[in-house]
Structure formats: structure tokens, C-alpha cells
Design an enzyme around this catalytic site. Structure first.
Site, PDB file in Angstrom:
ATOM      1  CE  LYS A 148       1.027  25.099  58.068  1.00 38.62           C
ATOM      2  NZ  LYS A 148       2.243  25.602  57.388  1.00 38.62           N
ATOM      3  NE  ARG A 181       9.080  19.202  55.929  1.00 35.17           N
ATOM      4  CZ  ARG A 181       8.045  20.007  55.784  1.00 35.17           C
ATOM      5  NH1 ARG A 181       7.343  20.373  56.838  1.00 35.17           N
ATOM      6  NH2 ARG A 181       7.728  20.457  54.590  1.00 35.17           N
ATOM      7  NE  ARG A 235       5.359  23.302  50.308  1.00 37.54           N
ATOM      8  CZ  ARG A 235       6.143  22.680  51.187  1.00 37.54           C
ATOM      9  NH1 ARG A 235       7.293  22.159  50.799  1.00 37.54           N
ATOM     10  NH2 ARG A 235       5.782  22.601  52.444  1.00 37.54           N
TER      11      ARG A 235
HETATM   12  P1  G5P Z   1       1.208  20.897  54.287  1.00 30.44           P
HETATM   13  O1  G5P Z   1       1.637  19.553  54.661  1.00 30.44           O
HETATM   14  O2  G5P Z   1       0.200  21.599  55.116  1.00 30.44           O
HETATM   15  P2  G5P Z   1       2.835  23.257  54.459  1.00 30.44           P
HETATM   16  O3  G5P Z   1       3.595  23.639  53.251  1.00 30.44           O
HETATM   17  O4  G5P Z   1       1.797  24.187  54.867  1.00 30.44           O
HETATM   18  O5  G5P Z   1       2.513  21.746  54.141  1.00 30.44           O
HETATM   19  P3  G5P Z   1       4.608  22.215  56.198  1.00 30.44           P
HETATM   20  O6  G5P Z   1       5.651  22.136  55.100  1.00 30.44           O
HETATM   21  O7  G5P Z   1       3.987  20.951  56.669  1.00 30.44           O
HETATM   22  O8  G5P Z   1       3.562  23.222  55.767  1.00 30.44           O
HETATM   23  P4  G5P Z   1       4.856  23.198  58.883  1.00 30.44           P
HETATM   24  O9  G5P Z   1       3.940  22.136  59.343  1.00 30.44           O
HETATM   25  O10 G5P Z   1       4.438  24.624  59.030  1.00 30.44           O
HETATM   26  O11 G5P Z   1       5.336  22.973  57.389  1.00 30.44           O
HETATM   27  O12 G5P Z   1       6.258  23.092  59.579  1.00 30.44           O
HETATM   28  P5  G5P Z   1       6.972  21.848  60.349  1.00 30.44           P
HETATM   29  O13 G5P Z   1       6.881  20.609  59.544  1.00 30.44           O
HETATM   30  O14 G5P Z   1       6.551  21.837  61.780  1.00 30.44           O
HETATM   31  O15 G5P Z   1       8.487  22.411  60.333  1.00 30.44           O
HETATM   32  C1  G5P Z   1       9.194  22.488  59.118  1.00 30.44           C
HETATM   33  C2  G5P Z   1      10.641  21.992  59.351  1.00 30.44           C
HETATM   34  O16 G5P Z   1      11.332  22.932  60.181  1.00 30.44           O
HETATM   35  C3  G5P Z   1      10.742  20.644  60.112  1.00 30.44           C
HETATM   36  O17 G5P Z   1      11.853  19.933  59.622  1.00 30.44           O
HETATM   37  C4  G5P Z   1      10.975  21.081  61.570  1.00 30.44           C
HETATM   38  O18 G5P Z   1      11.647  20.070  62.329  1.00 30.44           O
HETATM   39  C5  G5P Z   1      11.836  22.309  61.361  1.00 30.44           C
HETATM   40  N1  G5P Z   1      11.743  23.313  62.424  1.00 30.44           N
HETATM   41  C6  G5P Z   1      10.674  23.673  63.168  1.00 30.44           C
HETATM   42  N2  G5P Z   1      11.002  24.648  64.024  1.00 30.44           N
HETATM   43  C7  G5P Z   1      12.313  24.938  63.808  1.00 30.44           C
HETATM   44  C8  G5P Z   1      13.246  25.864  64.366  1.00 30.44           C
HETATM   45  O19 G5P Z   1      12.927  26.643  65.269  1.00 30.44           O
HETATM   46  N3  G5P Z   1      14.512  25.859  63.862  1.00 30.44           N
HETATM   47  C9  G5P Z   1      14.903  24.995  62.859  1.00 30.44           C
HETATM   48  N4  G5P Z   1      16.163  25.044  62.401  1.00 30.44           N
HETATM   49  N5  G5P Z   1      14.056  24.106  62.312  1.00 30.44           N
HETATM   50  C10 G5P Z   1      12.787  24.082  62.771  1.00 30.44           C
HETATM   51  O20 G5P Z   1       0.673  20.890  52.801  1.00 30.44           O
HETATM   52  C11 G5P Z   1       1.403  20.267  51.783  1.00 30.44           C
HETATM   53  C12 G5P Z   1       0.739  20.521  50.451  1.00 30.44           C
HETATM   54  O21 G5P Z   1      -0.565  19.953  50.473  1.00 30.44           O
HETATM   55  C13 G5P Z   1      -1.483  20.771  49.770  1.00 30.44           C
HETATM   56  C14 G5P Z   1      -0.654  21.898  49.158  1.00 30.44           C
HETATM   57  O22 G5P Z   1      -0.228  21.509  47.896  1.00 30.44           O
HETATM   58  C15 G5P Z   1       0.530  21.986  50.114  1.00 30.44           C
HETATM   59  O23 G5P Z   1       1.668  22.550  49.517  1.00 30.44           O
HETATM   60  N6  G5P Z   1      -2.494  21.277  50.709  1.00 30.44           N
HETATM   61  C16 G5P Z   1      -3.557  22.006  50.368  1.00 30.44           C
HETATM   62  N7  G5P Z   1      -3.999  22.444  49.169  1.00 30.44           N
HETATM   63  C17 G5P Z   1      -5.115  23.186  49.164  1.00 30.44           C
HETATM   64  N8  G5P Z   1      -5.798  23.524  50.287  1.00 30.44           N
HETATM   65  C18 G5P Z   1      -5.410  23.100  51.498  1.00 30.44           C
HETATM   66  N9  G5P Z   1      -6.099  23.444  52.613  1.00 30.44           N
HETATM   67  C19 G5P Z   1      -4.224  22.305  51.584  1.00 30.44           C
HETATM   68  N10 G5P Z   1      -3.562  21.736  52.616  1.00 30.44           N
HETATM   69  C20 G5P Z   1      -2.512  21.117  52.077  1.00 30.44           C
HETATM   70 MG    MG Z   2       2.844  20.521  58.364  1.00 34.50          MG
END
Ligand code: G5P
Ligand code: MG
Length: 221
Positions: free
Chosen positions: A21, A129, A173
Site C-alpha cells: 500500500k 523492510r 497482523r
Molecule cells: P500500517 O502502517 O497501515 P499495515 O500492516 O497495513 O501497516 P504496512 O505494513 O505498512 O501495512 P504496506 O504499506 O501495505 O504495509 O506495504 P509497503 O510498506 O509498501 O511494503 C511492505 C514491504 O515490502 C516494504 O519493505 C516494501 O519495500 C516491500 N515491497 C513492496 N513491493 C514489493 C515487491 O514487489 N517485492 C518485494 N520483494 N518487496 C516488496 O499499520 C500499522 C499498525 O497500525 C495500526 C494497526 O495496529 C496496524 O497493524 N493501525 C490501525 N488500527 C486500527 N485501525 C486502523 N485504521 C489502523 N491503521 C493502522
Molecule cells: Mg504502509
């Protein structure tokens, strides 16, 4: 809406933790004049500043649990108010059906981009990451490493690992995604605004997201 007024896009990007995302959102804002609002970035900002919400949020996030709906909704809706005049991309919110319903009352979502990435793919990614905490910029040791190891490309400041990227927390998660967030996809599917993009690589998913958004907004990149 008066003559010449522009219909503002209200988009949400969804997908399991680590589905890309943040990565796709940063590409979207390079190409389209959208304001990106990430609930996770906002929470981490509060955690860094040790605000009341930040201290509370940390206790949930470090356990891989969601922040309670009322706190989360209040925080996001307050932030949303300041961005009302822009095309919007919400990332990480709503994450439960009550959050989606609360959002609906103040802002009608017309587009939901769902990143449908399998869990096996995600587990490997999150342990590699690294982030720049001030900007939310995301790196990955395999996929998009920083130019200088351990340092942010733009500011040269040190990168950190997120506390919630430990393997056991990642599992929690993913479980909470299944139980609490998957129903939100169904909620939006029924409203006819859900658009899913399946795949295991961001570089293959991105062109499809890009062409889809071009049907809604001009590309300025
Ligand atoms: P967050 O911060 O919203 P998440 O768990 O939804 O956290 P996250 O972890 O931020 O989502 P993302 O944004 O979907 O993941 O993914 P990203 O960061 O872009 O990519 C992940 C990794 O993969 C990176 O290192 C990237 O470089 C790599 N990558 C991407 N594409 C590729 C690929 O093609 N290949 C490879 N090898 N790598 C790749 O929320 C955090 C916490 O906050 C709370 C919750 O506790 C949550 O767990 N929270 C909420 N709680 C309640 N309600 C809400 N609305 C909440 N929002 C947040
Ligand atoms: Mg994120």
C-alpha cells in the site's frame, strides 16, 4: 456542484499488511495530484512525538492489534477535515466495518483499490523492510534498497526497522486482517466501488493500478 467545479476523487487503498500500500501510494502521488493519508504513518508520527494517542497506539501496534475504532476514527476524521479540498487517497483506513460506516457519514468513497497479495509473499517482505521514520519512505533490502546502506535517499538520515515487523507480530497482523479487515472488502464490493489487483510483485501490479487511475484523473507525472 457549481459550473466548472471538479468532482473530487475519494479513493481508498487496501490490502493485507505488507501488500505494498505504501509503495504503490508513493507511485500514485508521483503521477496524480492526490493527497495521500496513511493511518499507519499518522500513528507512527504520534508515537515518535510521544503524544497521548501515540503512547496508547504503541501498546496495540507492538502486539499486532488494531487501535480501537473510536480512537482511530476520531484521529482520521480530524485529519481528513484539513484535506477536504483535494483528491484523496486513504491508506490503512478504514480497516473495520465500523470505521467504514463512520467514514461514510462524512465522506462518500467512490474508488477502492485492493491489493490482493498472498500471505506467503508478505511474510518474507516485512522482515526485510526498513523505513525513514520522519517521511514514511519505505525500503526493502531485496526489492528497493537505499542507495547508501542504512540511510534515507533524500535526507541521509538513518533508517529504522518497525517494531511490529517481527515474525510473530506479522502473523498476528495477518490474522487480524482476515477477521476484521476482509469484511470491509465485502462492504465496498456491495457498494460497487471495489477494484481488486491480484499479484505477488508490485512492479507487475502497478501498471494496472496506473491505467485504472488514468480513467479517473489526469497523469501529471
Ligand atoms: P500500517 O502502517 O497501515 P499495515 O500492516 O497495513 O501497516 P504496512 O505494513 O505498512 O501495512 P504496506 O504499506 O501495505 O504495509 O506495504 P509497503 O510498506 O509498501 O511494503 C511492505 C514491504 O515490502 C516494504 O519493505 C516494501 O519495500 C516491500 N515491497 C513492496 N513491493 C514489493 C515487491 O514487489 N517485492 C518485494 N520483494 N518487496 C516488496 O499499520 C500499522 C499498525 O497500525 C495500526 C494497526 O495496529 C496496524 O497493524 N493501525 C490501525 N488500527 C486500527 N485501525 C486502523 N485504521 C489502523 N491503521 C493502522
Ligand atoms: Mg504502509
Amino acid at each position: 456542484m457549481g459550473p466548472g467545479a471538479v468532482q473530487l476523487l475519494r479513493a481508498v487503498i487496501m490490502g493485507p499488511p505488507g501488500s505494498g500500500k505504501g509503495t504503490i501510494s508513493s507511485r500514485i502521488v508521483k503521477h496524480f495530484a492526490l493527497q495521500h493519508l496513511s493511518s499507519g504513518d499518522l500513528l507512527r508520527e504520534n508515537m515518535n512525538k510521544r503524544t497521548e494517542i501515540g503512547v496508547l497506539a504503541k501498546s496495540y501496534i507492538d502486539q499486532g492489534r488494531l487501535i480501537p475504532d473510536d480512537i482511530m476514527t476520531q484521529l482520521m476524521l480530524r485529519e481528513l477535515k484539513t484535506l477536504e479540498q483535494n483528491h484523496l487517497l486513504l491508506d490503512g483506513f478504514p480497516r473495520t466495518v465500523p470505521q467504514a460506516e463512520a467514514l461514510d457519514k462524512v465522506c462518500s468513497i467512490d474508488t477502492v483499490i485492493d491489493l490482493d497479495v498472498p500471505f506467503e509473499t508478505i511474510q518474507q517482505r516485512l522482515t526485510a523492510r526498513w523505513i525513514h521514520s520522519a517521511s514514511g519512505r519505505v525500503y526493502n533490502l531485496d526489492f528497493n534498497p537505499p542507495k547508501v546502506p542504512g540511510m534515507d535517499d533524500d535526507t541521509g538520515e538513518p533508517l529504522i526497522q518497525r517494531d511490529d515487523d517481527k515474525p510473530e507480530t506479522v502473523m498476528k497482523r495477518l490474522k487480524s486482517y482476515e477477521a476484521e479487515t476482509r469484511p470491509v472488502l465485502e462492504y465496498y464490493r456491495q457498494k460497487g466501488v471495489l477494484k481488486s489487483f491480484a499479484g505477488t510483485e508490485t512492479n507487475k501490479i502497478w501498471p494496472h493500478v496506473h491505467s485504472f487511475l488514468r480513467t479517473k484523473l489526469p497523469d501529471i507525472g
